[in-house]
Design an enzyme around this catalytic site. Structure first.
Site, PDB file in Angstrom:
ATOM      1  N   CYS A  32       0.840  -1.208   0.000  1.00  0.00           N
ATOM      2  CA  CYS A  32       0.000   0.000   0.000  1.00  0.00           C
ATOM      3  C   CYS A  32       0.872   1.254   0.000  1.00  0.00           C
ATOM      4  CB  CYS A  32      -0.930  -0.050   1.211  1.00  0.00           C
ATOM      5  SG  CYS A  32      -1.658   1.524   1.677  1.00  0.00           S
ATOM      6  N   CYS A  35       0.118   4.005   2.468  1.00  0.00           N
ATOM      7  CA  CYS A  35       0.497   3.613   3.829  1.00  0.00           C
ATOM      8  C   CYS A  35       1.960   3.969   4.098  1.00  0.00           C
ATOM      9  CB  CYS A  35       0.313   2.104   4.035  1.00  0.00           C
ATOM     10  SG  CYS A  35      -1.392   1.567   3.831  1.00  0.00           S
TER      11      CYS A  35
END
Lengths: 107, 310
Positions: A32, A35
């Site tokens: 991700c 993230c």
């Protein structure tokens, strides 16, 4: 650089880990990209609020029960717990100033 | 604390980092303020197949890591953080980032564009609960589930292809009767058995806010006006982007469609303020054109500064 003040939570102990005090949990995964962008903000928050706030990460690839329990359908998601209850949710990216304001409301 | 700089670049996508690369090689010691979406839209992509020089493609995030390292190598300084406000009323221009104030003799706006939402209200409320603008981020949660992709351009087709590998069914909802995306992408999508098209349809509602998850979408047929409800577990919105101009609204001229108006290369309506990348480009919107315009902005800024005695 990752802060050594950030803990790693697991499905097995999530309930007890979040049961007392103010706890910020960062739900993330290796793949991700947003993230990875949020990670340094979470690290800085952990350093800044050391002793007043528990900061932890949960890898959703390794632990799927907890994200399902809190109906998380997107990451990064930050959940803020106070004595075991979710008191704030932040989905997506957030800058440090906004995150601090959210935390300060519950301190 | 106040920091004085010659050149400040706002944004860290291909435009911002290429501007930083050129400005640093011109000894202007540029400062890049990354912004909350650091690295820009390419950070949310997978394989980029049209960046020149990489015949086998390169992963979007890898490309941005390289560009960033290249800018740093020549002395650019990159700081995290989001610019809270900009004052362009006099030179040097003033920027606020958290508790810090920066001044800049020349400013390059490379703030890019962010994914557009449906503006139903409910789509924002269900963000992270089944409504998403990023398949590579959130597709994971929809393994074996039914998802919709809204849009008909290349982004929508890319999202649909990515999701078709995870979801059981992908419904592509498009306002028109034909796709806008490139022929290559259209052929790829049409060859996938679990992608279904709903033409001439708009999403006018998403349920269920009370439950805090997506259970269905309400579609309106743009020809007949009839509405239908379709059960769905997730909705990916890919209806284009909006330029990030909030910081300079009322201070630099914008086009009617909201993009920054540039002239004679990268110049804006304010002398000393330049714009590059998607914030000023509503036509091409490619990584390589963004990088090219970032280069132009750095050269324009350098010439501006040398002409005003810096």
């Amino acid at each position: 650089m990752a802060s050594d003040k950030v803990k790693t939570f697991t499905d097995a102990t999530f309930a007890t880990d979040t049961s007392k005090g103010l706890v910020l949990v960062d739900f993330w995964a290796e793949w991700c990209a947003p993230c990875r962008r949020l990670a340094p903000v979470v690290d800085q928050i952990a350093d800044q609020y050391a002793g007043r706030l528990t900061v932890a990460k949960m890898d959703i690839d390794k632990h799927s029960q907890t994200p399902a329990q809190f109906m998380i359908r997107g990451i990064p998601t930050l959940l803020l717990f106070k004595d075991g209850k979710v008191v704030d949710t932040i989905v997506g990216l957030v800058d440090k100033a906004d995150l601090s304001r959210t935390i300060d409301k519950h301190l | 604390m106040t920091h004085a700089r010659q050149v400040i670049i706002i944004g860290s996508g291909p435009a911002g980092l290429t501007a930083a690369l050129y400005a640093s090689r011109a000894n202007l010691s540029p400062l890049v303020i990354e912004g909350i979406e650091a690295g820009g839209q390419l950070m949310l992509t997978t394989m980029v197949e049209n960046w020149p020089g990489f015949r086998d493609g390169i992963m979007g995030p890898d490309l941005m890591t390289e560009l960033r390292a290249q800018a740093l190598r020549f002395g650019a300084e990159i700081v995290q953080g989001d610019v809270a406000s900009i004052d362009l009323s006099e030179r040097p221009f003033r920027l606020r980032v958290g508790d810090d104030t920066y001044t800049a003799d020349a400013l390059i706006l490379a703030t890019g564009a962010s994914a557009r939402w449906l503006e139903l209200g409910v789509d924002r409320q269900l963000s992270g609960r089944g409504v998403s603008t990023c398949a590579t981020c959130d597709g994971f949660f929809f393994r074996g589930r039914r998802v919709a992709v809204v849009g008909g351009g290349d982004t929508a087709l890319e999202e649909a292809i990515y999701l078709s590998k995870l979801a059981s069914d992908v419904v592509l909802v498009h306002r028109r009767a034909e796709l806008r995306g490139s022929k290559v992408m259209q052929d790829k999508v049409k060859a996938l058995p679990n992608i279904r098209f709903v033409w001439n349809a708009e999403v006018v509602g998403i349920n269920d806010v009370a439950k805090g998850e997506v259970t269905s979408m309400v579609l309106r047929d743009t020809l007949s006006g009839a509405t239908t409800e379709e059960p769905i577990d997730g909705i990916f919105i890919a209806i284009g982007h909006t330029p990030n101009t909030r910081l300079v609204q009322g201070q630099v001229d914008l086009l009617d469609n909201g993009y920054i108006r540039t002239h004679h290369g990268s110049r804006t309506s304010v002398p000393g303020v330049f714009a590059a990348g998607d914030v000023q480009d509503h036509v091409y919107r490619q990584a390589v054109t963004a990088a090219g315009s970032g280069c132009m902005a750095a050269i324009d800024a350098e010439r501006f500064l040398s002409g005003t005695g810096h």
